[in-house]
Enzyme design. Structure first.
Site, PDB file in Angstrom:
ATOM      1  N   LYS A  58       0.821  -1.222   0.000  1.00 22.66           N
ATOM      2  CA  LYS A  58       0.000   0.000   0.000  1.00 22.66           C
ATOM      3  C   LYS A  58       0.854   1.272   0.000  1.00 22.66           C
ATOM      4  O   LYS A  58       0.505   2.255  -0.638  1.00 22.66           O
ATOM      5  CB  LYS A  58      -0.951  -0.006   1.204  1.00 22.66           C
ATOM      6  CG  LYS A  58      -2.048  -1.059   1.090  1.00 22.66           C
ATOM      7  CD  LYS A  58      -3.005  -0.990   2.254  1.00 22.66           C
ATOM      8  CE  LYS A  58      -3.995  -2.144   2.191  1.00 22.66           C
ATOM      9  NZ  LYS A  58      -4.985  -2.099   3.266  1.00 22.66           N
TER      10      LYS A  58
ATOM     11  N   ASN B  64      -4.982   1.797  -1.614  1.00 16.81           N
ATOM     12  CA  ASN B  64      -5.474   0.424  -1.788  1.00 16.81           C
ATOM     13  C   ASN B  64      -6.240   0.251  -3.094  1.00 16.81           C
ATOM     14  O   ASN B  64      -6.658  -0.856  -3.422  1.00 16.81           O
ATOM     15  CB  ASN B  64      -6.356  -0.006  -0.603  1.00 16.81           C
ATOM     16  CG  ASN B  64      -7.756   0.559  -0.682  1.00 16.81           C
ATOM     17  OD1 ASN B  64      -7.975   1.611  -1.285  1.00 16.81           O
ATOM     18  ND2 ASN B  64      -8.708  -0.124  -0.090  1.00 16.81           N
TER      19      ASN B  64
ATOM     20  N   ASP C 140     -10.155   2.131   2.512  1.00 18.40           N
ATOM     21  CA  ASP C 140     -10.209   1.320   3.745  1.00 18.40           C
ATOM     22  C   ASP C 140     -11.010   2.020   4.848  1.00 18.40           C
ATOM     23  O   ASP C 140     -11.908   1.426   5.456  1.00 18.40           O
ATOM     24  CB  ASP C 140      -8.802   1.032   4.268  1.00 18.40           C
ATOM     25  CG  ASP C 140      -8.117  -0.101   3.506  1.00 18.40           C
ATOM     26  OD1 ASP C 140      -8.821  -0.944   2.919  1.00 18.40           O
ATOM     27  OD2 ASP C 140      -6.874  -0.128   3.498  1.00 18.40           O
TER      28      ASP C 140
END
Ligand code: NDP
Length: 275
Positions: free
Chosen positions: A68, A92, A107
């Site tokens: 990431k 992500n 996220d």
């Protein structure tokens, strides 16, 4: 026409993302191919995988552990970053925008999406986050935007918790006015509305050194897939609890929507995966 997607990780065989995205594609009635993409853990291999995928006509890529941060650096060098990727310091979700690589981070919004689906109150919430790694960093801004009034970050290595707050305040000057504090895990006590385990301890089966004087109405563990000591601890104290599968589905739904512009029902997919 089939649209192509991948999730890049190392290891990657365990990833549930292809199943989740196929369920979204069924809902949206579109034809997709979504594959797991193993990548050696180095920057040049990662950049090569990303370039080959998009040159080959790929539409979107998810990025998971340990890439990431590399995805963030690649987008910063070669393209653009969303507000949430900048705040998280991690990416992500990759796509092309005007031919340039663009990185987003879904996220934290995926977590908020799941908390709202659970009908857990976030407005004016006093929240404790345990952990100060990438996952913790990615959820601070979305939780504040969702109405949290204070966030305490507790970490085994105390300096990292304060460093996280300092870095976030630099990226997001508005956060200077937010009530963000850091503490050691053993010193975290009092009553919270919501406590979130954002450490990777669940992988080891160890228990966190939690104070007897710590309590919370709601407890969320970002891990999923097995009985989690953190959730057992707070359930025994009377808290409502949830593991992080809904967050995984929530972040996937937001990636899918960014890529395909089809809104999806993540709750239906979560129910399907939970059986
Ligand atoms: P990092 O490696 O960046 O951070 C790990 C964190 O866990 C650090 O704060 C570290 O503390 C802490 N930690 C590790 N071991 C222990 C221990 N034995 N005791 C106390 N603290 C410990 O990981 P990430 O932030 O990227 O990920 C954290 C978790 O979140 C992972 O389990 C990941 O799977 C999960 N996750 C879930 C998602 C979902 O969709 N459900 C999405 C993203 C992540 P220290 O700083 O002291 O080392």
């Amino acid at each position: 026409m089939t649209q192509h997607f991948i999730v890049i990780g190392n290891p990657i065989a365990h990833s549930k993302s292809p199943d989740i995205h196929q369920l979204f594609a069924q809902q949206a009635r579109i034809d997709i191919e979504y594959s797991r993409q193993y990548c050696p853990n180095d920057t040049s291999s990662f950049a090569a995988v990303v370039a080959a995928f998009f040159h080959g006509g790929g539409v979107g890529a998810n990025v998971t552990v340990p890439f990431k941060q590399m995805a963030f650096d690649l987008c910063r060098e070669q393209g653009g970053l969303s507000e949430h990727a900048l705040a998280a310091g991690a990416v992500n979700t990759l796509m092309l925008r005007q031919g340039q690589l663009f990185g987003d981070n879904t996220d934290g919004q995926g977590l908020v999406h799941h908390l709202r689906a659970l009908k857990w109150p976030l407005d004016q919430a006093r929240i404790a986050i345990i952990g100060a790694g990438g996952a913790a960093r990615g959820i601070v801004l979305p939780l504040l935007q969702a109405g949290a009034v204070s966030i305490t970050i507790a970490n085994r290595t105390l300096t990292k918790a304060q460093q996280l707050i300092d870095e976030l305040s630099l990226v997001h000057p508005n956060l200077n006015s937010a009530d963000l504090t850091s503490t050691a895990i053993t010193a975290l006590n009092g009553e919270y509305d919501l406590i979130i385990n954002a450490t990777s301890i669940g992988l080891t089966g160890e228990a966190l050194p939690l104070s007897q004087a710590l309590n919370s109405a709601y407890a969320y563990d970002m891990m999923y897939g097995r009985p989690l000591p953190f959730l057992q601890h707070f359930a025994a104290l009377g808290a409502a609890t949830s593991d992080g599968l809904g967050m995984l589905v929530g972040q996937a739904a937001l990636s899918f929507e960014r890529w395909t512009h089809h809104a999806v029902d993540s709750q239906a997919v979560l129910t399907a995966l939970s059986h």
